[in-house]
Each structure stands twice: as structure tokens, then as C-alpha cells.
Design an enzyme around this catalytic site. Sequence first.
Site, PDB file in Angstrom:
ATOM      1  N   THR A 140      -3.923   4.810   7.789  1.00  0.00           N
ATOM      2  CA  THR A 140      -2.896   4.412   6.839  1.00  0.00           C
ATOM      3  C   THR A 140      -2.053   5.603   6.418  1.00  0.00           C
ATOM      4  OG1 THR A 140      -4.380   2.716   6.010  1.00  0.00           O
ATOM      5  CG2 THR A 140      -2.531   3.312   4.603  1.00  0.00           C
ATOM      6  N   CYS A 186       0.857  -1.178   0.000  1.00  0.00           N
ATOM      7  CA  CYS A 186       0.000   0.000   0.000  1.00  0.00           C
ATOM      8  C   CYS A 186       0.891   1.226   0.000  1.00  0.00           C
ATOM      9  CB  CYS A 186      -0.885  -0.022   1.235  1.00  0.00           C
ATOM     10  SG  CYS A 186      -1.788   1.495   1.513  1.00  0.00           S
ATOM     11  N   CYS A 206      -5.279  -1.089  -6.872  1.00  0.00           N
ATOM     12  CA  CYS A 206      -4.018  -1.323  -6.159  1.00  0.00           C
ATOM     13  C   CYS A 206      -3.876  -2.807  -5.802  1.00  0.00           C
ATOM     14  CB  CYS A 206      -3.914  -0.441  -4.924  1.00  0.00           C
ATOM     15  SG  CYS A 206      -5.188  -0.738  -3.686  1.00  0.00           S
ATOM     16  N   HIS A 214     -12.889   5.654  -2.351  1.00  0.00           N
ATOM     17  CA  HIS A 214     -11.867   4.793  -1.780  1.00  0.00           C
ATOM     18  C   HIS A 214     -12.094   3.330  -2.174  1.00  0.00           C
ATOM     19  CE1 HIS A 214      -8.348   4.614   0.558  1.00  0.00           C
ATOM     20  NE2 HIS A 214      -8.843   4.000   1.595  1.00  0.00           N
ATOM     21  N   GLU A 233      -0.271   1.363   9.680  1.00  0.00           N
ATOM     22  CA  GLU A 233      -1.389   2.101  10.253  1.00  0.00           C
ATOM     23  C   GLU A 233      -1.056   2.625  11.650  1.00  0.00           C
ATOM     24  OE1 GLU A 233      -2.199  -0.669   8.379  1.00  0.00           O
ATOM     25  OE2 GLU A 233      -3.190   0.520   6.814  1.00  0.00           O
ATOM     26  N   TYR A 242      -9.688  -0.044  -4.627  1.00  0.00           N
ATOM     27  CA  TYR A 242      -9.203  -1.357  -4.201  1.00  0.00           C
ATOM     28  C   TYR A 242      -9.085  -2.383  -5.321  1.00  0.00           C
ATOM     29  CZ  TYR A 242      -8.600  -0.536   0.711  1.00  0.00           C
ATOM     30  OH  TYR A 242      -8.109  -0.092   1.912  1.00  0.00           O
ATOM     31  N   CYS A 270      -3.751   7.415  -1.517  1.00  0.00           N
ATOM     32  CA  CYS A 270      -5.075   7.618  -2.093  1.00  0.00           C
ATOM     33  C   CYS A 270      -6.085   8.002  -1.016  1.00  0.00           C
ATOM     34  CB  CYS A 270      -5.532   6.386  -2.871  1.00  0.00           C
ATOM     35  SG  CYS A 270      -5.811   4.962  -1.867  1.00  0.00           S
ATOM     36  N   GLU A 319      -6.211  -6.036   5.564  1.00  0.00           N
ATOM     37  CA  GLU A 319      -6.365  -4.745   4.917  1.00  0.00           C
ATOM     38  C   GLU A 319      -7.391  -4.803   3.787  1.00  0.00           C
ATOM     39  OE1 GLU A 319      -5.420  -2.867   2.119  1.00  0.00           O
ATOM     40  OE2 GLU A 319      -5.951  -1.097   3.271  1.00  0.00           O
TER      41      GLU A 319
END
Lengths: 482, 482, 482, 482
Positions: free
Chosen positions: B191, B100, B301, B294, B259, B298, B104, B445
Amino acid sequence: MKLKNGAEYMESLRILNPVIYYKGEKIKDVTRNPATAPHVRSAAMTYALASSEEYRELATATSHLTGHTISRFTHVHQNMEDLIKKIKLLRVLGQKTGSCFQRCVGLDGINAVYTITYEVDQKHGTDYLERFKKWLTYIQDENLMVVGAMTDPKGDRSKSPANQPDPDQYLHVVEHRDDGIVIRGAKLHMTGAVNSHEILVMPTTALDEESKDYAVVCAMPVNTPGITMIFGRQAGDDRRDKLERIDVGKPQFGAVGGEAVIVFENVFVPKERIFLDGETEFTNSIVYRFAAHHRANYGACKTGLMDVLIGAVSYLCQIQGTARASHVRDKVTEMIHLSETLYSSSIACSAEGWKTPSGGYMVDTMLANVCKHNVTRLHFEVARLAIDLAGGLLATLPSEYDLASEDVGHLVRKYFSGVSGIPTEHRMKIVRLSEAMTSGTALVESMHGAGSPQAQRIMIFREGNLDKKIKLARVLAGIPGD
Amino acid sequence: MKLKNGAEYMESLRILNPVIYYKGEKIKDVTRNPATAPHVRSAAMTYALASSEEYRELATATSHLTGHTISRFTHVHQNMEDLIKKIKLLRVLGQKTGSCFQRCVGLDGINAVYTITYEVDQKHGTDYLERFKKWLTYIQDENLMVVGAMTDPKGDRSKSPANQPDPDQYLHVVEHRDDGIVIRGAKLHMTGAVNSHEILVMPTTALDEESKDYAVVCAMPVNTPGITMIFGRQAGDDRRDKLERIDVGKPQFGAVGGEAVIVFENVFVPKERIFLDGETEFTNSIVYRFAAHHRANYGACKTGLMDVLIGAVSYLCQIQGTARASHVRDKVTEMIHLSETLYSSSIACSAEGWKTPSGGYMVDTMLANVCKHNVTRLHFEVARLAIDLAGGLLATLPSEYDLASEDVGHLVRKYFSGVSGIPTEHRMKIVRLSEAMTSGTALVESMHGAGSPQAQRIMIFREGNLDKKIKLARVLAGIPGD
Amino acid sequence: MKLKNGAEYMESLRILNPVIYYKGEKIKDVTRNPATAPHVRSAAMTYALASSEEYRELATATSHLTGHTISRFTHVHQNMEDLIKKIKLLRVLGQKTGSCFQRCVGLDGINAVYTITYEVDQKHGTDYLERFKKWLTYIQDENLMVVGAMTDPKGDRSKSPANQPDPDQYLHVVEHRDDGIVIRGAKLHMTGAVNSHEILVMPTTALDEESKDYAVVCAMPVNTPGITMIFGRQAGDDRRDKLERIDVGKPQFGAVGGEAVIVFENVFVPKERIFLDGETEFTNSIVYRFAAHHRANYGACKTGLMDVLIGAVSYLCQIQGTARASHVRDKVTEMIHLSETLYSSSIACSAEGWKTPSGGYMVDTMLANVCKHNVTRLHFEVARLAIDLAGGLLATLPSEYDLASEDVGHLVRKYFSGVSGIPTEHRMKIVRLSEAMTSGTALVESMHGAGSPQAQRIMIFREGNLDKKIKLARVLAGIPGD
Amino acid sequence: MKLKNGAEYMESLRILNPVIYYKGEKIKDVTRNPATAPHVRSAAMTYALASSEEYRELATATSHLTGHTISRFTHVHQNMEDLIKKIKLLRVLGQKTGSCFQRCVGLDGINAVYTITYEVDQKHGTDYLERFKKWLTYIQDENLMVVGAMTDPKGDRSKSPANQPDPDQYLHVVEHRDDGIVIRGAKLHMTGAVNSHEILVMPTTALDEESKDYAVVCAMPVNTPGITMIFGRQAGDDRRDKLERIDVGKPQFGAVGGEAVIVFENVFVPKERIFLDGETEFTNSIVYRFAAHHRANYGACKTGLMDVLIGAVSYLCQIQGTARASHVRDKVTEMIHLSETLYSSSIACSAEGWKTPSGGYMVDTMLANVCKHNVTRLHFEVARLAIDLAGGLLATLPSEYDLASEDVGHLVRKYFSGVSGIPTEHRMKIVRLSEAMTSGTALVESMHGAGSPQAQRIMIFREGNLDKKIKLARVLAGIPGD
């Protein structure tokens, strides 16, 4: 049973003291090294239950060889009840350790070799079964832990044992002497090896004439000269090695079984400990029977683990105030459903057990393979649902050091609390337990232990009796017979 | 863009130096601390690509505020092409970091707040958008990294924000001053927080009048007095902290995003950095739009990560000599199929993007939720298949210390080799990479990032337009209208 | 567009009057025969929408050949918008017919042949594209329906076309004349064949030099001498044939597309209608492009069908008083989620479309295959959930004759009622609609239409670019390049 | 056993001659009417096996009431072996009929009522068990078929029985007389009702005091005055009604069980046939036990059906020349795996059976619910794979009339052939068998028979013992007890 409880078992390991490496260092005492001690404690539970009031009936059996009361983990199954009791014992052990207790590998090896040596002797006039009975009586009376050593490194898997560039990629006899044999090679992924007393070596695959030297079954103590073990890494092993109190998740027990590679560098095995030597046509059956017994177990011990995991995330939902939400209950229901599906097959393949010519009992191979095959899928799905219910904290929770910190401990305590009345520390412990049981090694073991998925599919297809099924269809469709 | 590359980005972080704790200790330099440095390097990749020939078109955009060339991670999407370019950029970054890259979150926060402040101003005559534009121009020109801070601790989830025993379980305004506000509370699972420059605070849920003080959007630098961060643990973090070379799996980059919890202890925010204050009726839309953006990401990425994972296990199968087996090819096919399914939804919700009244573009909410919801399932299935193909070594491989050992290094080298010509060390590296990418944090995650599965289901049901669907069915069945 | 609406389309079919058999009898008028009329009505909807205010923009396009306004079903896609509009049109048609409207087969054939003939001409100096453009202009201006005829019977599938015991198991040229060719063979599963105007013949698979005579693309009217069609059975076809009012489920439209085998017994095709003849090296691309276009469609039309089905069972739950139960809402959510997952890929492969050398646009092949592959799974899961929600009545409801019976009609009315205020007849209609849409043919079509699952897997593996993925993994693991 | 074989069973039905409607007409002879005859033949197989050498041991039992040899379908299970033998019998019957043989419904009703009446008598001093034994002895000695009648119409399901606008939506006592009771209502989805001898009425749900009149268990012959049955439609019923030879798929047997609604219009039941009357607190247990027994069966009979289906598509693949393809073998393997998973739970819940106070044996409720719940999923997946392997012909094959046609029969024969040596007619028969077994009714039955999925989930959650599981987790995490 000479070894009567966990303490005696541990003491016996200290005396054996085999050669084990871990992270580049020699382990001095497996019962005290933080890397191995949690696994020793899991195995010790098999000793403890045998002497407990509540579980004695499940955990012990009567030897058909001597009439002595023995650990069920050294017993040759004599009937369907034996098979079912074993399943129930494994589930209890899974519940009590949340881990692998390692000892069924040896048990399954014992049952495979016992029933096959009978058949080898019948065909070849050999005396393997007699040798094996002597060794087994010793194991039973001493109450020793045996590691069943099957999986070879295999090198280039597109090539057979005899055609590997390096002949040692499969364990083999390098010398035949009058008084025994010398073997070389290695066995990988050996669960419980470092805290077993004895190794029972078996071939990893069906062999042909070309690979006669690879067709060997034999036993020896783990501290036999020439044997070196290297203990593998697990997910979260550093937390364990640092003796963390909360973050390790399961303070008493390991991730699952601790695995080691056992290297045999020209190890001598005396004649009386050789139970197969060159009879290649029986190697297939040994693998087959060992695998079936072992696969049958996974629907029991893993169900025990899932019982713990279901409990863990249910408790977490109570702490978070979400336990009554309909989607939470639905996911818990699904987890139970999946785990009991696995248990079904363990019970079923035992209930459908059958008597081999030797008198030892085998599980139903089809259902045993179905059992393990479902484990390779459903355990992941149960873990996925657990991760769903446990929440993001699984991946973001601060460490126990932060909880203990004078600077930020109060912030951790405040902002990671849940419903009133339950300490943040409880929540952190359950998050860490859930993390440990859904992460890495725990799941890999369910995939590959007792054979990778494809191994089960081959068996399932083979046992599927397609010819009979085609005949049934033809009759119903009104197609005349051939 | 003031910060032109990774080095400048890192230098800027050293200057900021916010208060961060990890494992009970204060972190002195996030760019050098082994716990945070890998995550810094991931985020730095977003700076690096902006200055690369090959990826500049994806990684930069033209500001609609200033006409300057800016990082796409600070851009307000102006059309469908912007949305699609973002998706492609995220996949590339996933492929290049296997991790990650965190940035974003801020981008999605920027886009949610930009489009909503326009609507708040329209209704209330406020000047939130003007304030926000000023702040955003600063972010764009300096090329800063922003952490979008949404998730509150929530305490007892059966109770609403205003009814918590501890009012700080949701972040809220504790004092209104002439020149600004004072806020208290915390944001969990943040994050990239420890290596961001700015925090963009947003509410975590739709709020009603009763919770007016909880309806706050504002921004501040990460080193603002009163802000403390505690960096959470990840799977395998000790290997990372010990700077292992092989066993860490991804030597350069982190598990996924690092995180932290961000604690706000009476933090003062000046007026010009407040973008919402008490207009509760817009909180739902902020959450909704942030979440949709968001969730759209997913499928991009994570597909990048799966590209790496598919490559890793394919390579492992080549090393083991099994790459041509039909079941191996079938599983690889399945992994590709599942990951491209995820990618589909990321592209689709962008292609179906729509213009908000502010001019900023939104993704299609239904398809964005579908995208993330599939990630919560299919990433696990891809990981399961990867574990299947990678083999038991994922759980049993000896450590890099054993490989380096004079005593047993030669045994490791010999017995963990594969086909001729590939060093054992290569195999070990790929096993460790596969382990890191299928274990623990990486999967958690995918489950909870951008909202847990149930959050998506609620949206999907809401957007499902059942009335229209019922009408279609009635017409086809020949049932007259009401 | 000469044919302006459904009525004109039907009239044109009556004039054509090809040779069609069904249940052993010749069909006299496809527009009136109860077996074929529902399918004619579905196809007619494609004509109707083109003249509707609301859908004209989706349903028509501007010909790049003539600039005329034409049906989108005769258009060569000129850009990404064309591809996306087609997808939206297909979903609307699925919603309005609850069925297959058949006409996309020809559309996909047109697009495949158009783009390939350009490339053949480039290589061989042939004039196939010119011939094809003439034919296509005729199709566009007359607004004709074309059946894309690809699938051969294949006989013994372990043998190639040229090695079949019966050479006619794949359609082939049996004679080359100066003015044209004579072909023999058959095409199976031909959706919409009986109510099309023209047949566009294409090869079914990649061919080698040995199979030169099988590499033929050509077109002819359906009533060409030597052509015989036999219309296949569908689930519930007798109810349709008996013109039932309720039990047929969808009174206006068919199960899905009506399929026929088209037999070619020495059919002469004049030169100007031959678009490929022996250039075997292009057969692979024709199949590949046709398949990709066709697979892209399934996430659109089937999503339309699922919209109807979701509406149907939601309405049933309202009638039964269960619509608010949490498990019902959860299952409806799941159905929506799965159907929108399919839609995602249809949109995505269009948004990622690319321009062929001819100027015609292709969808992204990977995502198109992913799309169809998911249809082969998720449509079944949606149907399973629909069956779950619809309840046992799907399998046990008495007939409409019983409802109409003087003896027992009152009992049916009483005991099959639901909540107050909704007539039992409504419930019965919706049960029958749900039955029709979850049973037999409807699902088989989702499995095998546009190619069986294995065909997609082969494509997905091929397009997966494993080498690049392996490289990504090696870089991240720190393994030096080769 | 008075009725000794299928012929005697059929003769006995002709004498009974109850009131049955189908498609608006009265059925004169269920054994000869084409709609019901195939179902009669399935049930007759239960009689036939009892007199066959090979299956007698499975198909008969020794009555614990009389010591007579009786049909196992009238037996009260006396031990675990009884439960397992029943499972094996059901699988054989599934293999031989490819259908539902209907008779286990009565068997499960008998076992539920027998064990509960014992407990009612213990509590209330009633003599229900004695009455029941007398009736059961009659059933056993005459060897009668009993339909267990449980499911009420339920009207508006958001309302309880006593709160329905129409009180008859649940069957209830409308009059208590000295010599018996009068009941009114209906039972839906009654498998085998039209060819049973007796009806055993049971309540459909747990009832409270308010619903006393609904708490009734009683028995009566199917031709009792006031009873009317309406036989429901099935998928493909017209083909069956037209006595087709090939297209019907299973020429001898029905789709699955033929279902009817049984309407009771003021039916008088004499005292000695009443086995519960108002003891509402036992209604839950009756439903619970009936459901558990019935759910246990589904992993047996359906596995028998899947054996046929697996055989059918395997044979089809042989005919098409694809049987050796790796993906075909893999799918066949998966089908076997899934079906044996179902079988596992049937065996397991039987092996874990327990003795009720009455002496009758119950299956394990958890595992029985798990069994049925898996059927509601896995049967669909097996069908999906079968449809995949069978190919598109399932939906497009011309009719048997076309095969017989002078005009086109030769074309059907030529173009629907497969590998040499197998007549096209064989292929068509197997395609039709596969169609019949994967379409409509056959699958709906697996979903809703023995209770819809949600019913099982409620049981599984209830039996999951979460408190114990939470305790296990707390112990392992090191959290002290409460």
C-alpha cells in the site's frame, strides 16, 4: 419451439433490434456489443439446455394449452414436480453461467398473470385469460424470451402513485381508445430487457381506486414504437467492454443480469394484449404472486453461483498450498452450509406448492419469502468467506497486460506463482473469477432482485399467523380461552 | 518538516521518479497518472492536515529524538496520549478521503523496528538502534513517506521459506559485502509504495536458524536501482483511468490504498541502512509488533470510511423519501453501532498501551487483534446494510454519458429523480459514491490489510491466558487446586 | 470506611433487617437465608477487595469531598483514570464471583445525581447538591451499599405515567409536607436491593410538566416504614435453596444479581434526603447519565464472567480429551474474541470520558451504549459456544444425589469419567458451573440489565450525528453545499 | 395398534416397571412421578393424535409389512410423502407439547437399521433383516415406543473405543453364546428411555476391525435384567418436582425430552434380537443414516416449539402494551423468519428423499445436516429475541407463592399487571412459559440432540462435492481441463 438453440435465439434478437442506449451511444446489435453480448450468452444457455440430452427433462415441459413440448421458461406450472424441476434447472444454469440468465422474470410474470386473470374473469366476467392464453401460446410456440416489467421509478416514496408531483413516476394509462390503450412511464432495473422479445408490463404495488389508471397489465414486443431502453452500468463493465481475456473474470458471461430502464413514451397497446385494465383490487395479488415465484428462484440460481464460487476459492487454496489447513476446510464447510440453506428453501416452498383456482401452481409464499430473505444475508456471508480464503490478491493483482508485458511479465509470472505445476495464469484467472463473483453488482443483485429485504419481512409477518401461535402458547401455559 | 504541504509532497515524488508499471506501461509521473494520482491525493492529505489549524495537534508531534515538530506519521509513540491521538487522526483522515491514506504502514514499521532494535542491541551488542535513529531523524526532518514492506509472495504456503522450490518467494540476502548487503525477492500488496519516498523492509513471519538469510530489516529509497514496482488493479479502475466525473464515485480519491508489488532484483543496501541481519529470534517480535500497531489502526480509519458511507446512504434515503421509515432508521442505527464497535477497540488498545524497554509505546496486542478481526466482519455487514438502504440503483444506474446524452439525458433526469428539489445528478453522485465504497477492493482491503483473519485468531488464542481462566473456573466450582 | 470487610458488611445487614418476602415467606436474615446469602457474599467481595493488598488500588479511591480513603463504589469519578480503574475492578469482581456483585447500580446513581443536581442548582438556585453531598459523605464514611432504584412497573406501556389507569404504576409524590414528601409506587428488578443499606430513588424516564409529581429523586434506608421487598425467582433457585453442593454450580455465589421489587406504600422522605422534586426538565439527563455509566460497566463485569466460562469449558474439553481439536480451539478463540470485544468498549468509553460542569466525570455515551448493546448479543453467542463445547451433559447429567447413592454412585462415577486422573466429581462440578452460567437468569440479565436493547438503539441513533456524516459524503461525492 | 391412546400407553408403562433412579431414589411409577410424568404425557400425545380425527392421517401409516394401520412412529418410510408427513406431524406435536415427545429417536433407529440390515444380508448372506422384520412387526402391532440407543460415554475422546483404559466406555459384546450375546456398557443422553418399551442398541461411531465387539445392533425390553437407568437433571426440575402450578411454565409437559443414562451390566440378548454383530464396515452407514433422519426432524419439532415461543412473547407484548411498536414487530418477524428457515430444510431434505435398496426411504443427507446445523444456531437466536421481547421479568418475577400470599399477593397483583383487562396471573403464566422455553435444557437439546455441530460440519464437507465445484469454476474462468 421455433427457436431451437442459442444461435437461433441470437439471430432473432438481431432482427428485432430495439432502441437501446449504453454509455451515451445506441447499441446496434445486442448479440455482438461487448456490453450486452455476455448477457445474451447467459440467456442463450436456457435455449441450449432445452436441446441438450442431459438437461432436456429439466429444461422443457409439455404445454397444458397445446400439448407441445415447450421451454420450461414459458410454462404454467401444473404441479409440484414442475416447481421442483424449475428449481433444479435454475441451479444448473447458475452453475453453467456463474451469472443471471434472466429468463425466470418472464416465467414468473406469466405464472402470476395467468392465475390472476382467471380470478379477474370469474369476478368481472372479463375475457383477460383468453387473451392471455393466445399470447402465451404464441410465446410458447415461438419460444420467446419475455421480460416481466414490474418496478416503477417511484419518485418520492413517501407519496402514493396518484400523489406524485410527476404522474409518470408510476407507469399508467394516459389514453383509452376503442382499439387499445396508450401508456406512459418507465420500468427500472429490468433484467434481460435488452435481449428479450416481449415485455409483460405489470403494476409495481397494490393500488387503490384513486390509482385506477395505474392498474394495467399488458404485453408488447420490445421494439414497439415509443419504447427506449438505457442499459445500466455494472461493476467491472469496462473490462468487459474492452474484451479482456483474464481480468474480466468470466470471459463468456456477465456479472449478473444486465439491467436496463425501459421508458414508455406514449406506447400504444392493442386490446388483445391487455390483460388487466383498472381492476385495482387484483394488483396486490399480482405483485404478491409474482414476488413469491421470483423469490423462490433465488435459492436455486444463487446456489448455482455459490457452487462456482466455492469451487473457485477451493481451487485457489489448492494453488496456494493451504487447502488442507483446518480453518480453510472449516470456511469451505461454512460456505457450503450457507448455500445449501438457501437451496433448502427453494425446494421447500416448491414441495409445499398449491393449486390456484386456475389450475396453475403457486409456491408456498411464506417459505419463498424466507428463501429470498436469506439470500439477502447469506450470499454476502458466502462472499465474505470467499474473499477471506481467496486472499489479498483479489485487490492487488497486476493486470493481464502486465503478465503479457515484455518488461515485467516474467516478474508477474515468478512472484504470483503458487505450488509447482500450476501456471500463474491459471491462478490469475481464478483470482479474477473470484473477484468478479464477490464484487459489486453480483451482490447488489442478491439484495434487491425480486424485492428488497423489507418487502420480504412484510410478507413474513403477514403470513406468520400470530393469532394461532398465541393460542398455542396460552393452551400450554394453562390460560383459559377468551 | 521539510515537506510542508501536499504540493511540496507531490513535487518531491516527481523528482524521485521510481520504476512503476501499470497495465503493461511505465508510469511517468505518479502525481499525474490517473491510476495513481487519486492515491497521491489521499496521502497528500496527511501533509495537508499537519499544516491546518484545526488538525495540527492531531497531525503533528514533537520528536523525542530532536525535539522538532514532526508529522505524527514519523513519530515513535511516547505515551498513551500519542496512541490515542493517532487513532483520532486516522478517523479524521478516513472521513476526509473516504479512502486509505497509506501512511500508517510506514509509521507502524518505524515503531516496530525502533522498539525491537533496542532489544536486539541489548542482547547482541549491535548498533542497529543508532543506525535506525539516524535514518529516522532524516525521515522526520524531511517529512518523508515510508512504505513498510512486509508481505512476501510465499509461493507454496505448505512449505517454509528455506524449503521453497524458488528461494526468492521470500525476500532474502543473497550476498554479504563489507559495505552492505544485496537482497532479492518481492513484497506483495504494498500500500502506498508507488508514492512513498522510502521502503522499510521487514520479514513476513517468524523465522528459525535455517532461514537466517531471510531475517533482514533495512531501508532504501524507492528509486534504488534494481527496484521495480507493478501497480495492481482495483475495482472500477477503468472509470478512474478515464477520469470520469460522476461514475468514479470519489472524484478526488482512490478506492482504498493503491497497492503494488515491489520487486527487488539484487538490490544493494549500505550498512548504515541495515537494522537487522540474521538475528532470527527477533523476527517473531517484529511481525508481532508491526501487526499489533497496524491492526489497531483499522478500527479508526475504517470507521472514518463508514462515517462517510452511513452519511451517503442516509442522504440517499432522504432523496428517495424513505429516511423516516422505521426500518431505515433501524438499519442506520445498526451501521453506526457496528462502526463504533470497531472504533471502541482502536481506542481501547491504545488506552491500554504499554511502554517497551526502548521507551516506545505499544498498543495492547489482544485488543488490537480483536479490533482488526472485527473489521474483517463488521465492515462487510455495514456494507451489506448500506447496499440494502441504497437500493438496486447501485447495480443498474445508467452512466454519466447517458445523463449527458442529448438523446436520452432527459429520460435519465426524469426517471431517476427523487423528492422535489434535489437534482438527479446529486442522486447519481451519491449512488456512485456508495457503489465505490461497498464494492470489491474496498472490502477486500478490510479483510486482508494488516493480516488475514486467521492471523488474528492465532494471536487471540495465544494471548487468551487459558490457564488463568481455567483456574478462575475451578475456584468458583469448588475444585481444589492441583 | 467504617465497614472494613465482608464480615462487618454482613453484620450491618443483620441490624438493618428490612421487610423482604421470598416464596411467600418473610426472610429473617438475608445473610443466612440460602436464597439471598450467595448474593450477599458477592456484594461482600466488594468490601473484601478494598482491604486486600492486591486490589486495594482498584477497589478504593480518595474522596474529593473529604480526602478520606473510600470504597470506589461510593466515589464520584474525578478523571479518566477513575473511570478506567472502575472498569478493571469490575472485571476482577466478575472473575472472582462469576456473578453480579450489585454495587455498581448505586455507584452509577450517585454519579448521575451528583452531576445533575449541580446543574439543577445552577438553573433553579436550589440546594440539592449540598443535601446530596451530605448524604454522600455519610455513605462514603460508613461505606454503605446503595441500590439505585430507577425502573418503574410501567403498567400499560402505550400510555405515559400521568395517563395510566393506575397512577402508581410510576412512583410519585402523593403528598408534599413542610418537612418532606410522601411517595408511593414501586421499583422493579432491583439488583442488590435486599442487601443494600440505602435506596436512591430516581425517575425511570424523561418526564413532562404533566408528570411533575413523578420527577423525584430521594434517598432513604431500606428499612424505612412502608417499604416492602419481594425477592424474585431465578433459574435453578431451588438447588440454591436446598444448599446443594455440586448441582448448584457456583456453591458460593448467586446466578447473577438477586433482584427484588421494592414497594413504597406512602413512604415519608425528609427534606434533606430529597435531591429533585418537580424539575421535570432534568429527568431526561438523569436517566441518560445513569444509563450511560451503567451500560459502560457491562463490558467489564460480564467479561469477567466470560473469563470464568471460557475457563470452565476449556477445562471440560481437557477432561474429555478434546482440547487440542482444531474446532475446539477455534471456538475458544471466538469466545475470547467476543468477550474482549465487549471489554474494548468499556475501556474505550472510559478513555473518552469527559468532565461535567460539576467536576464529575462522564463516560462517552455513544461508546457506552455500544458496549451494552453488544453485551445483549455477544454474551448469548459466547454462551452458545460454551454450550457447544460443554456437550450434552449440560442437559442430562444425573444429580449429585445419584453420585452419592450407594446403589448407582459407582455407575455415575464410571460412566461420567473422562481422561484418566481427573475425578468424575470434578467433571460434574464444572458441568454444573457451565450450566449455571449459560442458563436462564444469567443471560436475561445481560439482555435487560442497564436497559433493554431498544433503549440503546435509540441513544445510538440520537448520538450518531447524521448531519455531519451526510456532509462528509457530499463533499467526497463532489456535491456542492446547500 | 394395540395401544390406542395415552391412557393405554401409560398403563403399559406401569406394567413394565424398569429400574430407574432419579436424585438418588428409585422411581416407582414413571407415569406418576413428577419428574417423569410430564415427559410421559408428551410421548402420550403421539398416541393421542393417532386416534384424533384431525391428525390421524399424519399420525398413522399403513405398514408395508402387514398392511395394518400403525403409528407413523413405527413405520418404515415408503416414499417422499411419508417423509413429508412425518415432518408435519412433528411440527404439530411440537406445537401441542412445547416439548420433545421423544418418539422419533426410535423411529429413526428403525429406519436406519431396516435399510442397513438389508444391505448387510446382501453382502454377508445373514438373516438380520428377517429378524428385524419380526421384531418390527411386533413393535408396530403392539404400538410400542422404542428408544434408539446410540451415544456411548466415550471416556477419553482422543482414544478410539478399543484403546480406552476402560473398555466399557463404548458398549460392547463381552460374551458370545449359542443363543445370544452378553453386552456391557452404557448409553448416554437417552431421550425418552424411561418411558419407552424397548431399547434399540446401535453403535455410536464408525468402527474398524479392531473394534469388532463394539459393532453390535440389538433390541430388548427396558426391564431386561441388568439394565439400570439414571434420569438426568433439567433446568427448573425442582419446580416440576414440587408440582408448581404457575412457575413451572408448562404445567403439562416437560422442559424438553427427559434424558437418562442406560447402563447395561452384562445384559443377555437372545439371537433373534441381534441385528448386527461384528460387521464393522456397516457401522458408519448406520450412524450416518440414523443421524440424517434424526437431524431432518429438528427443523420440524423445534419449529413447533418456536411457534409456541413466538406466540408467548407476542402475547406478552400485547399484555405490556408494546405489540404495535415497530421494533417489536420487526423482532417477531425475525423469529418467524428464522424458524421457517429451519422448517424449510426439514421439508427440503424430505422432498429430496431417495429410495434405498431395501425400499425404505432416506432423506437427503446434505440438507438434513444443514437443517440440524441451523438449529444449533437459529434456535439460540430465536430464544435471544424472545428474551429481548419478554423483558426483564423473565429473571426477576416473584414466585407463585408470593402471588398467593396474604401479605404481599395484592402487591404482586398490582405491580405486575399490564394493560387493563388481563389478570396478572395470565402474565405470570406466560412469563414462566417463556422462561421455561428459553432457558437451559431446552437450548442445550437443540445444540447436541442428533449430534453436536461439528458432526454436521464433517458431513457437510464430505457431501460438498468439491471436485465438481472446482470443475465448474475452471470452466467459467476459461482454464483448460487437466
